[in-house]
Structures are given as structure tokens and as C-alpha cells.
Design a protein around this motif. Structure first.
Motif, short mmCIF file in Angstrom:
data_model
loop_
_atom_site.label_atom_id
_atom_site.label_comp_id
_atom_site.label_asym_id
_atom_site.label_seq_id
_atom_site.Cartn_x
_atom_site.Cartn_y
_atom_site.Cartn_z
N GLN A 282 0.82 -1.21 0.00
CA GLN A 282 0.00 0.00 0.00
C GLN A 282 0.86 1.27 0.00
O GLN A 282 0.42 2.32 -0.44
N MET A 283 2.07 1.18 0.48
CA MET A 283 2.94 2.34 0.59
C MET A 283 3.77 2.57 -0.68
O MET A 283 4.46 3.57 -0.79
N PRO B 242 2.95 3.37 -3.88
CA PRO B 242 2.68 4.58 -4.67
C PRO B 242 3.24 5.85 -4.03
O PRO B 242 3.70 6.75 -4.73
N LEU B 243 3.26 5.92 -2.72
CA LEU B 243 3.84 7.08 -2.06
C LEU B 243 5.34 7.15 -2.29
O LEU B 243 5.92 8.23 -2.47
N ASN B 244 5.97 6.00 -2.31
CA ASN B 244 7.40 5.97 -2.56
C ASN B 244 7.70 6.43 -3.98
O ASN B 244 8.64 7.21 -4.21
N TRP B 245 6.92 5.97 -4.97
CA TRP B 245 7.13 6.42 -6.34
C TRP B 245 6.84 7.90 -6.50
O TRP B 245 7.52 8.60 -7.24
N LEU B 246 5.86 8.38 -5.79
CA LEU B 246 5.52 9.80 -5.87
C LEU B 246 6.64 10.66 -5.29
O LEU B 246 7.03 11.68 -5.89
N THR B 247 7.20 10.26 -4.18
CA THR B 247 8.29 11.03 -3.60
C THR B 247 9.54 10.97 -4.48
O THR B 247 10.25 11.96 -4.63
#
Length: 52
Positions: free
Chosen positions: A3-4, A6-11
Motif C-alpha cells: 500500500q505504501m 505509490p507514495l514511494n514512487w511519488l516522492t
């Protein structure tokens, strides 16, 4: 945790864009032009354009 991810790719994308933006700005604004290149003599040509 998937779940985390997409946040990693966004950052990572934001970080890459910021680095790219700063690198381009530094290359554009830090460049010092040679001052002798810009100096040239302009001779004013005086033409008479009257319809006489």
C-alpha cells in the motif's frame, strides 16, 4: 507493504523533478558570457527618407 509503494514512487518522482529543475536553473543562470563577444561597434547609417 504494497500500500505504501505509490507514495514511494511519488516522492521519488518529486525528488527527481526538483533535482532536474535546480540543475537546469543552475546551468541557465550561472553561465557567464564572454564580455568581449558582446562588444561590437554599431555604425549609425543616416538615411534621408523624405518624399521630396
Amino acid at each position: 507493504m504494497p500500500q505504501m509503494m505509490p507514495l514511494n514512487w511519488l516522492t521519488l518522482m518529486i525528488f527527481f523533478i526538483l533535482i532536474l529543475f535546480t540543475f537546469n536553473n543552475l546551468n541557465y543562470f550561472v553561465y557567464l558570457k564572454n564580455q568581449t563577444y558582446c562588444k561590437f561597434n554599431l555604425k549609425k547609417l543616416k538615411f534621408n527618407w523624405k518624399w521630396l
